[in-house]
Design an enzyme around this catalytic site. Structure first.
Site, PDB file in Angstrom:
ATOM      1  N   HIS A  53       5.642   1.138 -10.912  1.00 51.86           N
ATOM      2  CA  HIS A  53       4.639   1.848  -9.612  1.00 51.86           C
ATOM      3  C   HIS A  53       3.118   2.013  -9.536  1.00 51.86           C
ATOM      4  O   HIS A  53       2.609   3.342 -10.217  1.00 51.86           O
ATOM      5  CB  HIS A  53       5.442   2.725  -8.525  1.00 51.86           C
ATOM      6  N   ASN A  87       0.168  -2.974  -1.048  1.00 52.64           N
ATOM      7  CA  ASN A  87      -0.788  -2.456  -0.072  1.00 52.64           C
ATOM      8  C   ASN A  87      -2.100  -3.387  -0.325  1.00 52.64           C
ATOM      9  O   ASN A  87      -3.322  -1.671  -0.355  1.00 52.64           O
ATOM     10  CB  ASN A  87       0.174  -0.809   0.013  1.00 52.64           C
ATOM     11  N   ASP A 145       5.516  -0.197   0.433  1.00 46.04           N
ATOM     12  CA  ASP A 145       5.027   1.389  -0.182  1.00 46.04           C
ATOM     13  C   ASP A 145       3.303   1.421  -0.020  1.00 46.04           C
ATOM     14  O   ASP A 145       2.283   0.612   0.428  1.00 46.04           O
ATOM     15  CB  ASP A 145       4.942   1.342  -1.657  1.00 46.04           C
ATOM     16  N   HIS A 230       8.814   7.574  -5.801  1.00 44.23           N
ATOM     17  CA  HIS A 230       8.581   8.268  -6.333  1.00 44.23           C
ATOM     18  C   HIS A 230       9.405  10.011  -5.287  1.00 44.23           C
ATOM     19  O   HIS A 230       9.174  10.608  -4.351  1.00 44.23           O
ATOM     20  CB  HIS A 230       6.747   8.872  -5.243  1.00 44.23           C
ATOM     21  N   ASP A 303       3.587   5.708 -10.251  1.00 43.61           N
ATOM     22  CA  ASP A 303       2.589   5.755  -8.583  1.00 43.61           C
ATOM     23  C   ASP A 303       0.543   5.666  -9.389  1.00 43.61           C
ATOM     24  O   ASP A 303       0.355   6.194  -7.802  1.00 43.61           O
ATOM     25  CB  ASP A 303       2.680   6.675  -7.648  1.00 43.61           C
ATOM     26  N   HIS A 307      -8.934   5.877  -6.103  1.00 49.97           N
ATOM     27  CA  HIS A 307      -9.293   5.725  -4.984  1.00 49.97           C
ATOM     28  C   HIS A 307     -11.086   6.221  -5.553  1.00 49.97           C
ATOM     29  O   HIS A 307     -11.519   6.659  -6.577  1.00 49.97           O
ATOM     30  CB  HIS A 307      -9.403   6.720  -4.076  1.00 49.97           C
TER      31      HIS A 307
HETATM   32  O1  DOR Z   1      -0.365   8.802  -2.749  1.00 48.29           O
HETATM   33  C1  DOR Z   1      -0.763   8.238  -2.375  1.00 48.29           C
HETATM   34  N1  DOR Z   1      -1.051   6.307  -2.489  1.00 48.29           N
HETATM   35  N2  DOR Z   1       0.859   7.273  -2.014  1.00 48.29           N
HETATM   36  C2  DOR Z   1       1.381   5.893  -1.406  1.00 48.29           C
HETATM   37  O2  DOR Z   1       2.360   6.151  -1.336  1.00 48.29           O
HETATM   38  C3  DOR Z   1      -0.397   5.359  -1.396  1.00 48.29           C
HETATM   39  C4  DOR Z   1      -0.910   5.711  -2.252  1.00 48.29           C
HETATM   40  C5  DOR Z   1      -2.083   4.625  -2.430  1.00 48.29           C
HETATM   41  O3  DOR Z   1      -1.742   3.756  -2.180  1.00 48.29           O
HETATM   42  O4  DOR Z   1      -3.435   5.301  -2.391  1.00 48.29           O
END
Ligand code: DOR
EC number: 3.5.2.3
Length: 421
Positions: A53, A87, A145, A230, A303, A307
């Site tokens: 993930h 995504n 997800d 998660h 996960d 960003h």
């Molecule tokens: O915190 C998260 N960020 N949870 C998710 O399910 C998606 C992910 C993201 O794509 O930033």
């Protein structure tokens, strides 16, 4: 290509050994050295870690991460294999995107890439993607997800169809209407801060629904496999434990951030701690650790969700969710829980555990096994130093912490994918 790694130990052994790799597999132990030789510095050799993930943001969001930075970061974290989430922009719902990602990753020489594809077109939650073609292109699981699967009938059909293809459907299990606009765990801390809460019940209610869907499919003879991503709450874990006892084909993962941080971290209003599902309570974290020990939890996944710094510096209401830390997941887990879980159990949760649930061959250190390996320095404490990260997200909640268990060397297919300078 032949490579010999000298001066290594196997877990729970003090014996110093040598392993020789040739043509992508382990040729043998303690045979005369051949080819290039690398000093393993007394580190512990283990199968390379497997990440089920991670968000690598390609295509379309390469200001956050890309295949090169994300897979280099994974290799630096000791991972030899990464499943990336769909995504992206556009969503990975097209066989041509799956193929191009695999081809690009193969040329990079870092961790191996296995894309997950979207369960529904554009992750719209309403129309199933072309699952069979996506599988043929190399997708290894289906998931929406980042989004939740609100339409129960679509999830039913997706699980059934994916099951007939022998594929896993993994779900981001939160009831969107119950979560509403919550930005952190709902409880005394969210109340004290005056922030909208996302209750534990949003996860538990969705897990309960999805388990009933799975049970209904099994009753009709389907071999559907549901994987819950998660998992963050004690109650949802309890539901999975019960479902496993009933023999349902369900698996789940837990993330290091849900084991090591709680909603108390949000008291400083720092969106670095904003993640979905949110950081919960110490009681939840304790329950998740029990789940790792008793086998309810099948694997540890990060996960990894990078960003930009500017996005994460927004206020809690506006910042995107996600914590990026694939480079320090093993040291974090080893330092915090190595004593409690034991090295072998921890490695199992990060290697054989994910392989088992995916139906992949069990990672092995025997001659003939694939040469996907990591050498771990279990002794030296080193500071978490985000400026050195290979990930584009050069910030993390654990910056400045002293951790042990850092990878010295990661080998993928017999080739060096990471070596600590
Ligand atoms: O915190 C998260 N960020 N949870 C998710 O399910 C998606 C992910 C993201 O794509 O930033």
């Amino acid at each position: 290509m032949t490579l010999t790694i000298t001066n290594i130990k196997r877990s729970n052994s003090d014996k110093t050994e040598t392993v020789t790799l040739e043509n992508g597999v382990i040729k043998g132990w303690n045979i005369p050295a051949e080819g290039e030789t690398i000093d393993g510095q007394g580190g512990t050799l283990a199968p390379a870690l497997i990440e089920l993930h991670a968000h690598l943001r390609e295509p379309g969001q390469t200001e956050k991460e890309d295949l090169a930075s994300g897979l280099a970061a994974a290799a630096a974290g000791g991972y030899g294999t990464v499943v990336c989430m769909p995504n992206t922009v556009p969503v990975i719902d097209d066989p041509a995107i799956v193929r191009s990602l695999i081809q690009k990753a193969n040329g990079l020489g870092f961790a191996r890439l296995h894309p997950a594809a979207a369960l529904t077109k554009g992750q719209n939650g309403e129309t199933l993607a072309e699952l069979s073609y996506l599988k043929d292109a190399g997708a290894v699981m289906f998931t929406d997800d980042g989004r939740t699967n609100e339409n129960a009938r679509v999830l039913w059909l997706g699980l059934e169809y994916a099951g007939s293809l022998g594929m896993v459907v993994s779900v981001h299990a939160e009831d969107a209407s119950l979560r509403a606009d919550g930005v952190m765990n709902e409880g005394p801390v969210s109340e004290a801060l005056g922030l909208p809460g996302n209750p534990a019940a949003a996860e538990a209610a969705r897990v309960a629904r999805d388990l009933e869907i799975l049970a209904g499919l099994h009753a009709q003879g389907s071999g559907a496999h549901l994987h819950i991503q998660h998992l963050s709450t004690a109650r949802a874990l309890e539901l999975v434990r019960g479902a496993k006892a009933r023999g349902l084909n369900v698996t789940c993962e837990v993330c290091p951030h849900h084991l090591t941080l709680t909603d108390e971290a949000l008291r400083g209003f720092d969106a670095i701690y904003k993640v979905a599902p949110p950081l919960r309570t110490q009681r939840d974290a304790d329950a998740l650790l029990e789940g790792l020990k008793d086998g309810t939890v099948d694997c540890i996944a990060t996960d990894h969700a990078p960003h930009t710094r500017a996005e994460k510096e927004r206020d809690l209401l506006d910042a995107p969710s996600g914590i990026a830390y694939i480079e320090l997941a093993f040291p974090l887990m080893y330092t915090r829980f190595g004593g409690d879980l034991g090295l072998d159990k921890l490695l199992d949760l990060m290697t054989a555990g994910p392989a088992r649930l995916m139906g992949w061959p069990a990672p092995s250190l025997e001659a003939g096994a694939p040469a996907d390996l990591v050498v771990l320095d279990l002794e030296t404490e080193r500071e978490v130093s985000p400026a050195e990260f290979k990930s584009k997200a050069k910030f993390t909640p654990w910056a400045g912490e002293m951790l042990r268990g850092w990878p010295l060397l990661t080998v993928v297919g017999g080739q060096v994918a990471y070596r600590r300078e």
